[in-house]
Write a protein that holds these residues in place. Structure first.
Motif, mmCIF file in Angstrom:
data_model
loop_
_atom_site.group_PDB
_atom_site.id
_atom_site.type_symbol
_atom_site.label_atom_id
_atom_site.label_comp_id
_atom_site.label_asym_id
_atom_site.label_seq_id
_atom_site.Cartn_x
_atom_site.Cartn_y
_atom_site.Cartn_z
ATOM 1 N N SER A 65 0.631 -1.203 -0.052
ATOM 2 C CA SER A 65 -0.105 -0.127 0.013
ATOM 3 C C SER A 65 0.866 1.161 0.006
ATOM 4 O O SER A 65 0.285 2.253 0.256
ATOM 5 C CB SER A 65 -1.066 0.058 1.257
ATOM 6 O OG SER A 65 -1.621 -1.456 1.328
ATOM 7 N N CYS A 66 2.363 1.186 -0.004
ATOM 8 C CA CYS A 66 3.165 2.363 -0.035
ATOM 9 C C CYS A 66 2.775 3.116 -1.640
ATOM 10 O O CYS A 66 2.329 2.123 -2.655
ATOM 11 C CB CYS A 66 4.304 1.934 -0.120
ATOM 12 S SG CYS A 66 5.000 1.428 1.597
ATOM 13 N N ARG A 67 3.078 4.170 -1.605
ATOM 14 C CA ARG A 67 2.703 5.049 -2.802
ATOM 15 C C ARG A 67 3.482 4.513 -4.069
ATOM 16 O O ARG A 67 3.053 4.209 -4.839
ATOM 17 C CB ARG A 67 2.855 6.417 -2.598
ATOM 18 C CG ARG A 67 2.229 7.169 -3.996
ATOM 19 C CD ARG A 67 2.982 8.652 -4.388
ATOM 20 N NE ARG A 67 2.620 9.738 -3.183
ATOM 21 C CZ ARG A 67 3.036 10.938 -3.505
ATOM 22 N NH1 ARG A 67 3.701 11.282 -4.555
ATOM 23 N NH2 ARG A 67 2.819 11.722 -2.324
ATOM 24 N N ASP A 119 3.832 9.164 1.717
ATOM 25 C CA ASP A 119 2.664 8.248 1.736
ATOM 26 C C ASP A 119 3.184 6.673 1.799
ATOM 27 O O ASP A 119 3.007 5.706 1.247
ATOM 28 C CB ASP A 119 1.995 8.250 0.419
ATOM 29 C CG ASP A 119 1.283 9.559 0.423
ATOM 30 O OD1 ASP A 119 1.145 10.023 1.494
ATOM 31 O OD2 ASP A 119 1.172 10.180 -0.888
ATOM 32 N N CYS A 120 4.174 6.546 2.820
ATOM 33 C CA CYS A 120 4.567 5.137 3.173
ATOM 34 C C CYS A 120 3.669 4.378 4.068
ATOM 35 O O CYS A 120 3.642 4.969 5.335
ATOM 36 C CB CYS A 120 5.997 5.131 3.636
ATOM 37 S SG CYS A 120 6.677 3.535 4.364
ATOM 38 N N GLU A 121 3.261 3.381 3.720
ATOM 39 C CA GLU A 121 2.377 2.607 4.587
ATOM 40 C C GLU A 121 3.127 2.201 5.899
ATOM 41 O O GLU A 121 2.504 2.078 6.994
ATOM 42 C CB GLU A 121 1.680 1.661 3.818
ATOM 43 C CG GLU A 121 0.681 0.784 4.766
ATOM 44 C CD GLU A 121 -0.754 1.372 5.130
ATOM 45 O OE1 GLU A 121 -0.821 2.520 4.610
ATOM 46 O OE2 GLU A 121 -1.367 1.011 6.138
ATOM 47 N N VAL A 122 4.174 1.421 5.582
ATOM 48 C CA VAL A 122 4.979 1.043 6.665
ATOM 49 C C VAL A 122 5.240 2.178 7.696
ATOM 50 O O VAL A 122 4.903 1.861 8.991
ATOM 51 C CB VAL A 122 6.340 0.437 6.210
ATOM 52 C CG1 VAL A 122 7.149 0.107 7.271
ATOM 53 C CG2 VAL A 122 6.130 -0.480 5.486
ATOM 54 N N LYS A 123 5.841 3.258 7.433
ATOM 55 C CA LYS A 123 5.963 4.434 8.329
ATOM 56 C C LYS A 123 4.791 4.677 9.064
ATOM 57 O O LYS A 123 4.804 4.927 10.200
ATOM 58 C CB LYS A 123 6.473 5.411 7.791
ATOM 59 C CG LYS A 123 8.082 5.908 8.100
ATOM 60 C CD LYS A 123 8.295 7.229 7.298
ATOM 61 C CE LYS A 123 8.657 7.075 6.070
ATOM 62 N NZ LYS A 123 9.134 8.380 5.362
ATOM 63 N N ASP A 139 8.843 0.758 -5.191
ATOM 64 C CA ASP A 139 10.153 0.282 -4.654
ATOM 65 C C ASP A 139 10.372 1.249 -3.390
ATOM 66 O O ASP A 139 11.545 1.608 -3.149
ATOM 67 C CB ASP A 139 10.977 0.564 -5.811
ATOM 68 C CG ASP A 139 10.721 2.094 -6.321
ATOM 69 O OD1 ASP A 139 9.943 2.903 -5.877
ATOM 70 O OD2 ASP A 139 11.941 2.482 -7.124
ATOM 71 N N CYS A 140 9.208 1.587 -2.787
ATOM 72 C CA CYS A 140 9.620 2.151 -1.433
ATOM 73 C C CYS A 140 10.535 1.450 -0.638
ATOM 74 O O CYS A 140 10.359 0.336 -0.227
ATOM 75 C CB CYS A 140 7.939 2.331 -0.834
ATOM 76 S SG CYS A 140 8.203 3.628 0.625
ATOM 77 N N THR A 141 11.532 2.356 0.082
ATOM 78 C CA THR A 141 12.366 1.820 0.858
ATOM 79 C C THR A 141 11.897 2.060 2.207
ATOM 80 O O THR A 141 12.288 1.403 3.054
ATOM 81 C CB THR A 141 13.734 2.526 0.807
ATOM 82 O OG1 THR A 141 13.547 3.996 1.312
ATOM 83 C CG2 THR A 141 14.520 2.330 -0.383
ATOM 84 N N HIS A 142 10.664 2.668 2.540
ATOM 85 C CA HIS A 142 10.177 2.797 3.662
ATOM 86 C C HIS A 142 10.946 3.847 4.778
ATOM 87 O O HIS A 142 10.874 3.794 5.879
ATOM 88 C CB HIS A 142 9.856 1.510 4.429
ATOM 89 C CG HIS A 142 9.320 0.517 3.583
ATOM 90 N ND1 HIS A 142 8.293 0.827 2.786
ATOM 91 C CD2 HIS A 142 9.623 -0.778 3.374
ATOM 92 C CE1 HIS A 142 8.021 -0.538 1.951
ATOM 93 N NE2 HIS A 142 8.963 -1.274 2.485
ATOM 94 N N VAL A 143 11.951 4.446 4.042
ATOM 95 C CA VAL A 143 12.854 5.379 4.574
ATOM 96 C C VAL A 143 12.487 6.885 4.798
ATOM 97 O O VAL A 143 12.313 7.520 5.654
ATOM 98 C CB VAL A 143 14.404 5.124 4.330
ATOM 99 C CG1 VAL A 143 15.505 5.995 5.204
ATOM 100 C CG2 VAL A 143 14.645 3.529 4.956
HETATM 101 ZN ZN LIG Z 1 6.947 2.344 2.370
#
Ligand SMILES: [Zn+2]
Ligand SMILES: Nc1nc2c(ncn2[C@@H]2O[C@H](COP(=O)(O)OP(=O)(O)OP(=O)(O)O)[C@@H](O)[C@H]2O)c(=O)[nH]1
Length: 388
Positions: A346-348, A359-363, A351-355
């Motif tokens: 669900s990250c925008r 719009d990072c779902e993990v964060k 290839d989101c690194t979540h760092v």
């Molecule tokens: Zn992310």
């Protein structure tokens, strides 16, 4: 999730926020130190500049450029060398301890002292390790190691003195028990992540043993174990243990039964005490003189393997602060945080690194307390350390 644990997570997050500037300063200082060390040594981490506190981090950052064999290569190389030079070993011995140029081997209920030719270390790209299965041959009065069987798993750390070598803590271990303690020294979940990654990379099954549980009252105990829920979710067995009350010892025994297992962890967490507690009851039960012997035991400097009978072997290792993760890249780092996989969809950015992405779902889930903040902090820290 009940109210109590939500509140605890919130408190934990507050703590983390307070800590952040300090952590960041420390990370910056370490990065600058690493850069200086790199410039000074032209790519080689120089011995006199590396301290026990910083060398693992330096290796994470620069080890890859120095042709150090990766964990995968190490296992593969052992296999190649073996198949081209020897046939099957009919009656392999098990290495119990290693000293310069020699090793002690357990074979057919007997202990042998064997000479280790230097070419063995060169061929393996690492010295012989406790847990290695070896072919020993008689040479006059003495024994000599002729070949080493391919390793199924390795527990290794980069050798700070030899750029092309790894220092093997143990070989062929099925289970690695990471022993941590509460109160003395206190439980620090973030240290656990690095240990788990190193254990899993080497191919062994990790187990978390929380020792000295007798030092906690019921409430403290709940709070401490709460911190470890992410590891339960990762299917890592967690055993609360005490060598004083005997709690958890049966569970540990069950986990290592018929296996080759190693105990790792910081100095003082109680690895040797656990081994003694397990061993004493075993001796009472079997009264077998072949069990654990005191000779040749150097807990602080080398690993030693003990025979517990019925195909169970336990390896005591010296206190280890950390394992280097020098051959890990950022892409593979995600494999060790499987709890991010589902939210990552669900990250925008795909290839989101979540760092650092918006719009990072993990964060967002970390902020909402739905993902463990300490685990996320470790991920970000390692991501920063690994550089590529
Ligand atoms: Zn992310
Ligand atoms: N309260 C309590 N103390 C313990 C327990 N287990 C070990 N200790 C104490 O912790 C201290 C360190 O134990 P060790 O077994 O030497 O620790 P270690 O991990 O083997 O340390 P190194 O050999 O230096 O790596 C000793 O003083 C033990 O008596 C426990 O279950 N409860």
């Amino acid at each position: 999730m009940d109210r109590l644990s939500k509140r605890q997570i919130k408190r934990h997050q507050m703590d983390l926020r307070k800590q952040a500037p300090h952590e960041e300063m420390k990370a910056r200082k370490q990065a600058a130190k690493a850069r200086r060390a790199l410039r000074r040594g032209k790519g080689e981490v120089r011995e006199q500049r590396v301290t026990e506190d910083n060398w693992e981090e330096l290796l994470d950052q620069h080890g890859r450029s120095r042709k150090r064999p990766s964990i995968d290569e190490l296992v593969a190389q052992a296999r190649d060398g073996f198949e081209s030079e020897t046939g099957e070993i009919e009656n392999p011995g098990l290495v119990m301890s290693v000293a310069s140029g020699r090793c002690r081997v357990f074979r057919d209920g007997e202990e042998l002292d064997a000479f280790v030719p230097p070419e063995i270390a060169v061929r393996q790209k690492s010295a012989l390790a406790v847990g290695d299965r070896v072919d020993v041959v008689r040479e006059g009065e003495a024994w000599r190691v002729r070949a080493v069987m391919p390793r199924t798993t390795v527990l290794a750390r980069p050798d700070p003195l030899h750029a092309h070598r790894q220092r093997l803590i143990a070989a062929n271990v099925d289970v690695v028990i990471h022993v941590v303690s509460v109160k003395a020294p206190p439980l620090r979940p973030r240290l656990i992540d690095r240990f788990l990654i190193a254990i899993q990379r080497g191919g062994a099954q990790p187990v978390l043993c929380v020792n000295k549980i007798d030092l906690l009252d019921a409430e403290e105990r709940e709070a401490e174990l709460e911190k470890l829920t992410p590891y339960l979710d990762l299917k890592v067995p967690i055993i609360g243990a005490s060598t004083k009350t005997g709690e958890g010892l049966d569970a540990l025994r069950d986990l290592v039964q018929g296996k080759l297992a190693a105990l790792v962890g910081h100095s003082g967490v109680g690895k040797s005490s656990i081994l003694n507690a397990l061993d004493a009851s075993l001796q009472l039960a079997t009264n077998d003189l072949h069990h654990k012997r005191a000779t040749g035991r150097h807990t602080t400097t080398a690993s030693t393997l003990y025979d517990f009978g019925d195909g169970t072997y336990l390896i005591d290792t010296p206190g280890i602060r950390e394992f280097g993760l020098w051959d890990l890249d950022r892409e593979s780092l995600r494999d060790y945080f499987p709890e991010f996989t589902e939210p990552a969809e669900s990250c925008r950015f795909t290839d989101c690194t979540h760092v650092h992405e918006p719009d990072c779902e993990v964060k967002e889930r970390v902020e909402r307390g739905e993902l463990n903040a300490a685990r996320y902090e470790t991920y970000v820290r390692l991501w920063g350390d690994l550089l590529t």
